[in-house]
Design an enzyme around this catalytic site. Sequence first.
Site, short mmCIF file in Angstrom:
data_model
loop_
_atom_site.label_atom_id
_atom_site.label_comp_id
_atom_site.label_asym_id
_atom_site.label_seq_id
_atom_site.Cartn_x
_atom_site.Cartn_y
_atom_site.Cartn_z
N GLU A 12 -34.25 11.12 -2.07
CA GLU A 12 -33.84 9.78 -1.73
C GLU A 12 -34.00 9.36 -0.02
O GLU A 12 -34.56 8.07 0.27
CB GLU A 12 -32.57 9.32 -2.37
CG GLU A 12 -31.97 7.81 -1.81
CD GLU A 12 -30.49 7.63 -1.91
OE1 GLU A 12 -29.77 8.46 -2.35
OE2 GLU A 12 -30.08 6.60 -1.28
N ASP A 16 -36.88 6.42 0.84
CA ASP A 16 -36.24 5.24 1.47
C ASP A 16 -37.12 4.90 2.49
O ASP A 16 -37.51 3.82 2.82
CB ASP A 16 -34.95 5.28 1.84
CG ASP A 16 -34.22 4.16 2.47
OD1 ASP A 16 -33.96 3.01 2.14
OD2 ASP A 16 -34.12 4.68 3.80
N ASP A 37 -31.00 4.37 -6.25
CA ASP A 37 -31.29 5.76 -5.33
C ASP A 37 -32.39 6.71 -6.08
O ASP A 37 -33.24 7.37 -5.61
CB ASP A 37 -29.99 6.54 -5.43
CG ASP A 37 -28.88 6.04 -4.25
OD1 ASP A 37 -29.19 4.89 -3.51
OD2 ASP A 37 -27.67 6.32 -4.41
N GLU A 80 -35.98 5.38 -5.36
CA GLU A 80 -36.21 5.91 -4.06
C GLU A 80 -36.68 7.48 -4.02
O GLU A 80 -37.64 7.77 -3.32
CB GLU A 80 -35.17 5.63 -2.73
CG GLU A 80 -35.09 3.89 -2.61
CD GLU A 80 -33.90 4.00 -1.53
OE1 GLU A 80 -34.28 2.74 -0.83
OE2 GLU A 80 -32.89 4.46 -1.42
#
Lengths: 227, 227
Positions: free
Chosen positions: A41, A45, A114, A117
Amino acid sequence: MTSDPKRLAMALIGHPPDSLALIEQALTHRSAGPVNNERLEFLGDALLGFVIAEVLLQRFPEASEGDLTRRRATLVNREALAKIARALNLGDYLRLDSGALRSGGHARDSVLSDALEALIGAIYLDQGFARAKQMILEVFAESLADVANQEARKDPKTRLQEWLQARRRTLPEYEVTAVTGEQHAQRFEVRCRLPDDGRECLGDGSSRRRAEQQSAETMLALLTETN
Amino acid sequence: MTSDPKRLAMALIGHPPDSLALIEQALTHRSAGPVNNERLEFLGDALLGFVIAEVLLQRFPEASEGDLTRRRATLVNREALAKIARALNLGDYLRLDSGALRSGGHARDSVLSDALEALIGAIYLDQGFARAKQMILEVFAESLADVANQEARKDPKTRLQEWLQARRRTLPEYEVTAVTGEQHAQRFEVRCRLPDDGRECLGDGSSRRRAEQQSAETMLALLTETN
């Protein structure tokens, strides 16, 4: 009962992943064990933030840095990502421990966001930059189109004002310089002027408002073609 | 008097850029005109965050998401970027208006840090992802080595404690399980135990402390090899 992660990968990249384990890890919530999606994640991100930054830079050649930052924040946030995750039925593929599952964890915005990502991070590690970028552009296509449409719906005077405000410049002045034609078919000519650099241009139309909008459109074109 | 931007590009990518105008734009402070480095900075900042995320993920296979985030913040911040910019003599290449220049703008951390990010964005647009990534790894090589060295200097008990804390796990217990040998050549055997999952391993050494450190090192190896 979770769906087959391979099917999800197929839907996202068009073929099976090189490492199914990576995709499975991206779909594993931290409640389900030590090999979970938190590190992926972190990577996904950052990649998402970068890819969306580049798209916005291309699509909004006139936007200031602050404007780009705001646009990105409306595209990349928990709610927006959860919406995309739901469109991909991501909840069906998630692995959570039974407690988290019973409390509806697979449907929570934070868990879905989450996981999306993490999936982006996993696809980057599995397939490289170009394919991960393509996958991001595909799943964000609709949101990006919405942003562009919102922009197009704004009238030229609003867009010119925003363009100038973003650069901390003074606002334009509009002045009617000529009214011609008979009562039922008048034409207005309006001059748009930027007080801080003296730049001027003209617009015309069947109403004062239309003439102002046209002059603003021309001014925007002048400003952005030299940028 | 600014130095030739082409020379800077040569130093960073080993050959002239395809678009010198992009490099020049990256070196142009907003005080110097409307075509400045603010939009490129937005792009470069995002790319830098992503590339450093990936490097940290690889170099610290045991680090938690929070740990990775903290490490990135120590590598990528205004002061750290300004330091790298100074090592590249970036100040000599900057274009600012005369007022900003007189007030020492070319030597300010914020101006240097923004220009370095803009340069990263420009090199990405000019040369693509792989070369921009390579350039980032080169200019960050020293900072990345520092981070790795700081890690190596930490003792195993500290690293084990941090590893467990990052995962919100309980702290290890150490217990001397045997002392052997004569007074001047004693050996200590220590058991390291994780209370939450009951995992255990042994360490030994010529002092209690050394035996504890060795058991912690072994525990860390056990924990990270299954991760």
